[in-house]
Scaffold this motif. Sequence first.
Motif, PDB file in Angstrom:
ATOM      1  N   LYS A  41       0.831  -1.204   0.000  1.00 62.44           N
ATOM      2  CA  LYS A  41       0.000   0.000   0.000  1.00 62.44           C
ATOM      3  C   LYS A  41       0.869   1.259   0.000  1.00 62.44           C
ATOM      4  N   VAL A  42       1.980   1.202   0.714  1.00 65.71           N
ATOM      5  CA  VAL A  42       2.913   2.333   0.730  1.00 65.71           C
ATOM      6  C   VAL A  42       3.517   2.514  -0.656  1.00 65.71           C
ATOM      7  N   LEU A  43       3.883   1.420  -1.298  1.00 60.01           N
ATOM      8  CA  LEU A  43       4.437   1.486  -2.655  1.00 60.01           C
ATOM      9  C   LEU A  43       3.426   2.074  -3.630  1.00 60.01           C
ATOM     10  N   ILE A  44       2.196   1.642  -3.546  1.00 63.63           N
ATOM     11  CA  ILE A  44       1.159   2.171  -4.435  1.00 63.63           C
ATOM     12  C   ILE A  44       0.954   3.665  -4.177  1.00 63.63           C
ATOM     13  N   GLY A  45       0.947   4.070  -2.921  1.00 63.63           N
ATOM     14  CA  GLY A  45       0.799   5.485  -2.591  1.00 63.63           C
ATOM     15  C   GLY A  45       1.959   6.315  -3.122  1.00 63.63           C
ATOM     16  N   PHE A  46       3.174   5.794  -2.997  1.00 66.39           N
ATOM     17  CA  PHE A  46       4.350   6.492  -3.497  1.00 66.39           C
ATOM     18  C   PHE A  46       4.288   6.646  -5.011  1.00 66.39           C
ATOM     19  N   LEU A  47       3.936   5.571  -5.711  1.00 66.50           N
ATOM     20  CA  LEU A  47       3.835   5.641  -7.175  1.00 66.50           C
ATOM     21  C   LEU A  47       2.716   6.585  -7.605  1.00 66.50           C
ATOM     22  N   ALA A  48       1.614   6.608  -6.872  1.00 64.65           N
ATOM     23  CA  ALA A  48       0.521   7.533  -7.188  1.00 64.65           C
ATOM     24  C   ALA A  48       0.971   8.976  -6.994  1.00 64.65           C
ATOM     25  N   PHE A  49       1.748   9.239  -5.948  1.00 68.22           N
ATOM     26  CA  PHE A  49       2.260  10.580  -5.696  1.00 68.22           C
ATOM     27  C   PHE A  49       3.195  11.030  -6.822  1.00 68.22           C
ATOM     28  N   GLY A  51       3.205   9.885  -9.872  1.00 70.37           N
ATOM     29  CA  GLY A  51       2.355  10.068 -11.044  1.00 70.37           C
ATOM     30  C   GLY A  51       1.619  11.393 -11.002  1.00 70.37           C
ATOM     31  N   ALA A  52       1.131  11.773  -9.824  1.00 65.28           N
ATOM     32  CA  ALA A  52       0.435  13.055  -9.676  1.00 65.28           C
ATOM     33  C   ALA A  52       1.381  14.218  -9.963  1.00 65.28           C
ATOM     34  N   LEU A  53       2.626  14.111  -9.521  1.00 63.95           N
ATOM     35  CA  LEU A  53       3.603  15.159  -9.818  1.00 63.95           C
ATOM     36  C   LEU A  53       3.833  15.306 -11.317  1.00 63.95           C
TER      37      LEU A  53
END
Length: 62
Positions: A41-49, A51-53
């Motif tokens: 879940k932390v990895l997915i959150g990091f990748l989403a962040f 991607g958002a950038l």
Amino acid sequence: MFTTGQLYFALFFIIVFVAAMIYVYRKDFKLHKKYYNGSYKVLIGFLAFIGALFIIKIYLKG
């Protein structure tokens, strides 16, 4: 560019390094399941962040 000895050393190093990493990971597999449960879940959150950038960068550039 590289000598034959350097290429042999690099190949040997990569093989031994990967073998050691596999050995250590398998040795600690039960501990990984116990203490790092849900770390994806932390990895997915990091990748989403990240991607958002990138999306923000593209949006503000255009």
